[in-house]
Write an enzyme that holds these catalytic residues in place. Structure first.
Site, PDB file in Angstrom:
ATOM      1  N   ARG A  87      17.925  21.785 -92.429  1.00  0.00           N
ATOM      2  CA  ARG A  87      17.379  21.068 -91.264  1.00  0.00           C
ATOM      3  C   ARG A  87      17.326  22.004 -90.059  1.00  0.00           C
ATOM      4  NH1 ARG A  87      21.881  17.436 -88.420  1.00  0.00           N
ATOM      5  NH2 ARG A  87      23.747  18.617 -88.926  1.00  0.00           N
TER       6      ARG A  87
ATOM      7  N   ASP B  30      28.699  25.928 -86.299  1.00  0.00           N
ATOM      8  CA  ASP B  30      28.813  24.564 -86.832  1.00  0.00           C
ATOM      9  C   ASP B  30      29.854  23.742 -86.084  1.00  0.00           C
ATOM     10  OD1 ASP B  30      28.867  22.168 -88.147  1.00  0.00           O
ATOM     11  OD2 ASP B  30      28.478  23.059 -90.093  1.00  0.00           O
TER      12      ASP B  30
ATOM     13  N   ASP C 270      30.114  28.830 -95.684  1.00  0.00           N
ATOM     14  CA  ASP C 270      28.782  28.856 -95.068  1.00  0.00           C
ATOM     15  C   ASP C 270      28.869  28.671 -93.549  1.00  0.00           C
ATOM     16  OD1 ASP C 270      29.506  26.182 -96.273  1.00  0.00           O
ATOM     17  OD2 ASP C 270      27.919  25.551 -94.916  1.00  0.00           O
ATOM     18  N   ASN C 271      30.047  28.352 -93.065  1.00  0.00           N
ATOM     19  CA  ASN C 271      30.216  28.203 -91.622  1.00  0.00           C
ATOM     20  C   ASN C 271      31.019  29.341 -91.004  1.00  0.00           C
ATOM     21  OD1 ASN C 271      28.763  25.825 -91.505  1.00  0.00           O
ATOM     22  ND2 ASN C 271      30.552  24.575 -91.995  1.00  0.00           N
TER      23      ASN C 271
HETATM   24  N1  LIG Z   1      19.707  15.790 -92.548  1.00  0.00           N
HETATM   25  C1  LIG Z   1      19.710  16.872 -93.316  1.00  0.00           C
HETATM   26  N2  LIG Z   1      18.635  17.191 -94.055  1.00  0.00           N
HETATM   27  C2  LIG Z   1      18.611  18.273 -94.842  1.00  0.00           C
HETATM   28  N3  LIG Z   1      19.645  19.119 -94.966  1.00  0.00           N
HETATM   29  C3  LIG Z   1      20.744  18.870 -94.258  1.00  0.00           C
HETATM   30  C4  LIG Z   1      20.851  17.733 -93.408  1.00  0.00           C
HETATM   31  N4  LIG Z   1      22.087  17.751 -92.848  1.00  0.00           N
HETATM   32  C5  LIG Z   1      22.719  18.839 -93.309  1.00  0.00           C
HETATM   33  N5  LIG Z   1      21.928  19.523 -94.159  1.00  0.00           N
HETATM   34  C6  LIG Z   1      22.247  20.763 -94.882  1.00  0.00           C
HETATM   35  O1  LIG Z   1      23.488  20.603 -95.534  1.00  0.00           O
HETATM   36  C7  LIG Z   1      24.267  21.798 -95.432  1.00  0.00           C
HETATM   37  C8  LIG Z   1      25.616  21.527 -94.836  1.00  0.00           C
HETATM   38  O2  LIG Z   1      25.478  20.852 -93.626  1.00  0.00           O
HETATM   39  P1  LIG Z   1      26.300  21.172 -92.310  1.00  0.00           P
HETATM   40  O3  LIG Z   1      26.437  19.911 -91.573  1.00  0.00           O
HETATM   41  O4  LIG Z   1      27.474  22.040 -92.624  1.00  0.00           O
HETATM   42  O5  LIG Z   1      25.267  22.137 -91.564  1.00  0.00           O
HETATM   43  P2  LIG Z   1      24.466  21.919 -90.269  1.00  0.00           P
HETATM   44  O6  LIG Z   1      25.327  21.366 -89.205  1.00  0.00           O
HETATM   45  O7  LIG Z   1      23.204  21.214 -90.548  1.00  0.00           O
HETATM   46  O8  LIG Z   1      24.049  23.422 -89.993  1.00  0.00           O
HETATM   47  P3  LIG Z   1      24.824  24.680 -89.480  1.00  0.00           P
HETATM   48  O9  LIG Z   1      25.893  25.061 -90.452  1.00  0.00           O
HETATM   49  O10 LIG Z   1      23.701  25.666 -89.487  1.00  0.00           O
HETATM   50  O11 LIG Z   1      25.331  24.349 -88.112  1.00  0.00           O
HETATM   51  C9  LIG Z   1      23.418  22.783 -94.654  1.00  0.00           C
HETATM   52  O12 LIG Z   1      22.779  23.607 -95.567  1.00  0.00           O
HETATM   53  C10 LIG Z   1      22.439  21.912 -93.922  1.00  0.00           C
HETATM   54  O13 LIG Z   1      21.229  22.597 -93.663  1.00  0.00           O
END
Ligand SMILES: Nc1ncnc2c1ncn2[C@@H]1O[C@H](COP(=O)(O)OP(=O)(O)OP(=O)(O)O)[C@@H](O)[C@H]1O
Length: 487
Positions: free
Chosen positions: A93, A262, A252-253
């Site tokens: 996303r 994150d 991944d964070n």
């Molecule tokens: N609504 C969504 N749609 C698609 N993929 C998602 C969504 N929310 C999270 N993801 C994906 O799930 C994984 C884990 O999510 P996480 O919440 O750790 O990341 P994030 O907050 O979206 O991104 P980042 O780590 O870049 O801050 C990531 O690969 C993220 O891109």
């Protein structure tokens, strides 16, 4: 500076890596975007035109509706260990617009988070909701002001569209700025699915971007590993020293640059309790405050595994080299921590018993449910009576030992105060303040509290009267504060 393109000056080096590392991904158009937060200072630092960015044209860029000149939108591929389990991930996303070259030549990733589906979205909608994007903005900017390496926030726009979670919520897009988005997980992805040559290209890229000083080093991959170990150790010490709980220290964070990334389930601890966990999904307490240093090392072990083919042609030899450096993590960590804690107590020099003195205070704080930030604040402003343990024998004894220790260093009272003020924040993004601000923004569209909070948190070491109300503790609640991964 050219003003016709808002000051965007992209050079997209990441997109020159092998195709395996990214997919093209255009941001999805949104219906009626509105900028609700804009970070003028950061925009200026990036060399952007703040006037243009505050017009509809700027909003269109932050919403993903218009691509700025030179942008090459991509979603990055990565994997990661989430709560200990390896999995394929990638920006599901988020879309990186490109790398902005600042007027001083520094390179920063510009990424839109919540800008729609990408080839890595799996079942997700690619969207983000307003509350968590404001939270990321507030806390990342607060971390920056605290002097802690972090990605930063340039803007939040509401999309005018609702996003379905358990209920319908307002959608939003955050513009994030980072030294890079290279994660330990990026290396895990390369090691699992890439060729050795691709892994090497990624490592060379990371070294060039974040550790250019070691580029000509004969043992450059080993040195690279050691440098990342150091930066991670330092980062986690920074967190510990302000009571920050990241909440989701999956690989991944964890960035290669050593910046915090994150801000999903993170929070600052109020009462000092090393076992504190805020994230509602962390049922085992894997990422509790006291576990952060150890998890940092675990994550670095996963990183080391990915680098083995580059370290030495004989695997056993490579493993031994990596183990040796991994073994240094604890020493780096302990040294940084002790140095940081000394500063928090106004100690300019070192004595062997300092660690005992420091631990003594932490033990008393824990026993008396003392607030982490406000205890150090009380000591900084010479008001020990403001701590809950004041008057107890243990604290009186500790306080006397501390005073004796201070008198053994040749520093004036003022010098001690100055050091403590620089090392102990007066204000932090306390959960109750953040939640109150987000509620007004999300429920009523009122961003006044959010803006005020951002302003107060921008100078955490200022100790001004204006900050006083923000140092108040929350009303005791029978339910511990929890963050939801709800996004
Ligand atoms: N609504 C969504 N749609 C698609 N993929 C998602 C969504 N929310 C999270 N993801 C994906 O799930 C994984 C884990 O999510 P996480 O919440 O750790 O990341 P994030 O907050 O979206 O991104 P980042 O780590 O870049 O801050 C990531 O690969 C993220 O891109």
């Amino acid at each position: 500076m050219t003003h016709n393109n808002m000051g965007w000056n992209f050079d997209n080096s990441y997109a020159r890596l092998p195709e395996r590392f990214f997919e093209s991904a255009e941001p999805t158009q949104v219906s009626s975007p509105k900028t609700v937060l804009f970070n003028k200072q950061l925009a200026e630092d990036l060399g952007l035109d703040i006037n243009e960015l505050q017009t509809e044209k700027g909003t269109a860029v932050f919403a993903g509706n218009t691509l700025p000149e030179g942008a090459q939108p991509i979603a990055q591929a990565y994997a990661g260990h989430q709560f200990g389990n390896f999995t394929m991930l990638g920006d599901g996303r988020a879309v990186m617009l490109g790398e902005q070259i600042k007027p001083d030549g520094e390179r920063k990733d510009i990424q839109l988070k919540g800008s729609g589906r990408t080839p890595f979205s799996r079942g997700g909608d690619g969207r983000a909701t307003l509350g968590p994007m404001l939270r990321e903005y507030i806390i990342s900017e607060a971390m920056h002001a605290l002097g802690i390496p972090t990605n930063r926030s340039l803007a939040v726009v509401t999309t005018g569209e609702s996003v379905m979670r358990e209920i319908k919520l307002p959608g939003a897009v955050l513009t994030r700025v980072a030294d890079s988005h290279l994660r330990i997980g990026t290396f895990e992805y390369a090691a699992r699915w890439g060729t050795e040559e691709e892994l090497r290209e990624l490592a060379d890229y990371a070294i060039n971007r974040h550790y250019p000083d070691i580029e000509d080093n004969p043992d450059q991959y080993l040195t690279f590993f050691r440098e990342v170990v150091k930066r991670q150790a330092e980062l986690i010490v920074d967190w510990q020293l302000v009571g920050f709980i990241h909440g989701v220290m999956n690989t991944d964070n964890m960035t290669i640059s050593g910046q915090t990334i994150d801000y999903g389930p993170c929070a600052f601890m109020d009462v000092y309790d090393p076992a504190t966990v805020f994230s509602s999904i962390d049922v085992q307490g894997r990422y509790a405050y006291q576990n952060q240093p150890g998890i940092g090392q675990w994550n670095l072990a996963r990183f080391a595994e990915t680098l083995l083919p580059l370290l030495h042609e004989k695997q056993e030899h490579a493993i031994n080299q990596a183990k040796e450096i991994l073994g240094e993590y604890k020493d780096f960590y302990d040294d940084y921590w002790l140095a940081g804690m000394r500063k928090k107590l106004g100690l300019h020099n070192q004595e062997e018993q300092d660690e005992v003195l420091i631990q003594g205070l932490l033990d008393i704080m824990e026993e008396h449910n003392a607030d982490f930030t406000n205890t150090f604040r009380a000591l900084t402003i010479d008001k020990p009576e403001k701590t809950p343990m004041h008057g107890t024998e243990a604290f009186t004894d500790w306080f006397q030992r501390w005073q004796e220790r201070l008198s053994r260093q040749e520093k004036s009272k003022d010098e001690v105060h100055q050091l403590m003020k620089r090392s102990n924040p007066n204000v932090i993004p306390r959960n109750h303040l953040v939640e109150e601000a987000l509620e007004a923004a999300v429920q009523k569209g009122d961003f006044t509290l959010t803006e005020r909070l951002i302003e107060v948190l921008s100078s955490p070491y200022a100790y001004t009267d204006k900050q006083e109300p923000y140092t108040e503790l929350p009303e005791p609640s029978d339910r511990p504060f929890q963050t939801y991964c709800g996004t």
